[in-house]
Motif scaffolding. Structure first.
Motif, short mmCIF file in Angstrom:
data_model
loop_
_atom_site.label_atom_id
_atom_site.label_comp_id
_atom_site.label_asym_id
_atom_site.label_seq_id
_atom_site.Cartn_x
_atom_site.Cartn_y
_atom_site.Cartn_z
N SER A 79 -1.33 1.75 7.44
CA SER A 79 -1.52 0.95 6.23
C SER A 79 -0.76 -0.38 6.34
O SER A 79 -1.23 -1.41 5.85
N PHE A 80 0.42 -0.35 6.98
CA PHE A 80 1.16 -1.58 7.22
C PHE A 80 0.40 -2.50 8.17
O PHE A 80 0.32 -3.71 7.97
N ALA A 81 -0.16 -1.92 9.24
CA ALA A 81 -0.85 -2.69 10.27
C ALA A 81 -2.08 -3.41 9.71
O ALA A 81 -2.28 -4.60 9.94
N THR A 82 -2.91 -2.68 8.97
CA THR A 82 -4.16 -3.27 8.48
C THR A 82 -3.90 -4.37 7.47
O THR A 82 -4.50 -5.45 7.53
N VAL A 83 -3.01 -4.11 6.53
CA VAL A 83 -2.76 -5.10 5.47
C VAL A 83 -2.11 -6.35 6.05
O VAL A 83 -2.46 -7.48 5.68
N SER A 84 -1.15 -6.18 6.99
CA SER A 84 -0.50 -7.36 7.57
C SER A 84 -1.50 -8.22 8.33
O SER A 84 -1.41 -9.45 8.33
N SER A 85 -2.48 -7.57 8.95
CA SER A 85 -3.52 -8.32 9.67
C SER A 85 -4.41 -9.08 8.70
O SER A 85 -4.75 -10.24 8.92
N ILE A 86 -4.81 -8.41 7.61
CA ILE A 86 -5.68 -9.07 6.63
C ILE A 86 -4.94 -10.21 5.94
O ILE A 86 -5.54 -11.25 5.61
N GLY A 105 0.82 -1.22 0.00
CA GLY A 105 0.00 0.00 0.00
C GLY A 105 0.85 1.26 0.00
O GLY A 105 0.41 2.33 -0.45
N ILE A 106 2.08 1.12 0.45
CA ILE A 106 2.98 2.27 0.53
C ILE A 106 3.29 2.85 -0.86
O ILE A 106 3.58 4.06 -0.99
N ILE A 107 3.21 2.02 -1.92
CA ILE A 107 3.54 2.52 -3.26
C ILE A 107 2.46 3.45 -3.80
O ILE A 107 2.70 4.19 -4.78
#
Length: 573
Positions: A281-288, A252-254
């Motif tokens: 954005s890192f937290a949510t995606v890593s959890s999903i 998501g960072i890109i």
């Protein structure tokens, strides 16, 4: 999935509490990133008040403690509920096997049943213990965090999802109908491998005797190789898309950084919110992404439950307790028909009566249907047509437990479990005292040889009774049947494995077993049944003749021929 729901619903309180605690743990872990973002923003803004950083660090620490405690308790609860559910599934399968027609059970290989009851039930542990709470929590937690991110800036929140959506779509393209088909094939190949292993181990004596180790080992090795090769090729064709999807999903960072910088430059977002959104954005995606670890389980669970469901949904013996008491222990067969396979009758319109407290015998050529008749009477199968009555009561109007209590079945290959002699005999009467066991062993002529064993009655017999001779196993089986003390005894070639020097002992043991009972004997050696009250001659699934020994010698050419052949065989032995 309906099968899982059935067992989850029985413990829905435990699973619900596990889900709530898992959500608390995930949410606590995710929102610790909010405070991490605040620390970064404070540093960038040059704030030097140490007390602010202490409070933020303490808050992060508290959230991590809450996360670990909640996750630990949630996992403990879900595993306890799951192992109880798995135990119940295995119990239900065992009970189902007892209620199924014997032929339906024997039509499945032992390797296949072992694979279903052990491996496939075990494989449901991940789905029940982890999928239910952790999948739910890792879905709810990010949703709550995305709502918070939307309050900061809805544009960047949506933009951060673009790589995730593309990555997920790439990975999900693997989880299609082809995947389900391949998993079904993997189950079949795995069962074939289990069958080959079980066959190789069970047949090792024959393999050594006939020097077939090379060909037999090749069959076993090929099954193992085919299983490994299948998984290698299947995973190879799937992993490229999965790897690309996993690479893209957390990126998501890109999208968030270039657009975030643009928004910051034109003044539509402040630095604090931008930094917070980047971190979150890192937290949510890593959890999903953790949810993806369970997608494979979700895809294969339908195949697993289907295999288990095939057993649990199998037809049952049509026995229903009507509460009718039998008037005696007579046996009546009325126009019995039975087939193992459709349109191939094994028993064809047989009717006869066995009087209570009498000795009757079934004789006939090999494959004539004698043992099948005996097993029909014992309730191992339901008849296709006709009725079997005990004491005037249709056996289908008795529970399986009631029918089992009325009949002791002693065959030529009675099975002994890999436990002590005492416990094998106690199967006949679970609350029997040691004294009762010793008494029946004396009557069945096995007390002396048992006492000469290393541990006496506590000696383990090995798998299938392999540590004992055929005659010893037979005498223990007779002792077990004697302890059961059922009013009807069926002996199916019960002396076939007995050597001449032990035959007198076995015959005395059988005489003690059957005293005052209704006795039905299935025998090839006609000399052993000449004193029976009535002998039934079975040929090609039909009743050829009936009567006493003397009557049949006069009226039945088949019986006379079999008897004379039996005498010649014993003279030449």
């Amino acid at each position: 999935m309906d099968l899982i729901k059935q067992y989850v619903n029985k413990r829905k309180g435990s699973y619900f509490l596990s889900v709530i605690l898992a959500i608390i743990g995930v949410v606590a872990g995710l929102f610790s990133y909010v405070y991490m973002a605040k620390i970064i923003v404070n540093i960038l803004e040059g704030i030097s008040d140490i007390s602010i950083y202490k409070s933020l660090c303490l808050m992060i620490l508290l959230l991590f403690v809450i996360k670990e405690i909640a996750a630990g308790i949630s996992t403990s609860i879900s595993h306890t509920a799951t192992f109880n559910s798995l135990g119940e599934i295995r119990n239900d399968i065992s009970k189902k096997l007892f209620k199924m027609p014997l032929g339906d059970v024997l039509s499945r290989s032992s390797g296949e049943l072992k694979n279903i009851i052990i491996e496939q039930v075990d494989s449901m542990e991940t789905s029940l213990a982890h999928l239910v709470p952790e999948f739910t929590a890792n879905l709810v937690g990010p949703v709550l965090l995305f709502i918070y991110m939307f309050t900061l800036d809805w544009r960047l929140t949506l933009l951060s999802l673009i790589p995730f959506v593309v990555g997920m779509a790439t990975m999900m393209s693997v989880m299609n109908a082809h995947y389900k088909e391949m998993f079904g094939k993997s189950v079949a190949i795995g069962q074939h491998m289990n069958n080959s292993i079980v066959e190789y181990i069970n047949g090792i004596e024959v393999i050594k005797t006939f020097n077939q180790s090379e060909s037999s080992y090749k069959k076993y090795a090929d099954a193992v190789y085919n299983n490994a090769s299948f998984y290698y090729n299947w995973m190879g064709e799937s992993m490229n898309r999965v790897a690309i999807g996993r690479l893209l999903s957390p990126m998501g960072i890109i999208t968030i950084i270039p657009f975030g910088i643009l928004f910051y430059i034109n003044g539509s977002i402040d630095l604090g919110n931008l930094i917070t959104l980047i971190v979150l954005s890192f937290a949510t995606v890593s959890s999903i992404l953790k949810i993806m670890n369970y997608m494979d389980d979700m895809s294969r669970i339908s195949t697993i439950t289907s295999e288990i469901g095939k057993i649990l949904d199998s037809r049952e013996l049509e026995n229903e307790e009507k509460g009718i008491s039998e008037k005696d222990y007579s046996i009546k067969l009325e126009n019995i028909e039975f087939s193992y396979e459709e349109d191939k009758k094994v028993i064809d319109d047989i009717s006869f009566d066995i009087n209570p407290n009498s000795v009757s015998a079934l004789v006939g050529p090999s494959g004539s249907g004698k043992s099948t008749l005996a097993k029909l009477i014992a309730g191992f199968w339901n008849v296709d047509k006709g009725n079997i009555k005990i004491g005037g009561v249709d056996t289908r109007h008795m529970s399986l437990e009631k029918l089992s209590s009325l009949i002791s079945f002693v065959s030529q290959d009675n099975f002994l479990f890999d436990m002590s002699i005492k416990e094998n005999i106690r199967i006949g009467k679970k609350d029997a005292s040691d004294e009762e066991i010793i008494e029946v062993c004396k009557k069945s002529a096995c007390h002396d040889f048992i006492m000469n064993l290393s541990d006496g009655y506590d000696t383990k017999v090995g798998e299938g009774g392999g540590h004992l001779s055929g005659g010893e196993r037979q005498r223990i089986s007779i002792a077990r049947a004697m302890l059961k003390d059922a009013p009807i005894i069926i002996l199916d070639e019960a002396t076939s494995y007995i050597d001449p020097e032990n035959e007198a002992l076995i015959q005395n043991a059988l005489a003690n077993l059957v005293a005052g009972k209704t006795l039905l004997i299935i025998a090839h050696r006609l000399k052993t049944v000449t004193d029976a009250d009535k002998i039934f001659v079975i040929n090609n699934g039909k009743l050829d003749a009936e009567g006493s020994h003397e009557e049949l010698l006069k009226s039945s050419s088949l019986y006379k021929e079999m008897y004379e052949s039996s005498l010649r065989g014993e003279e030449n032995a």
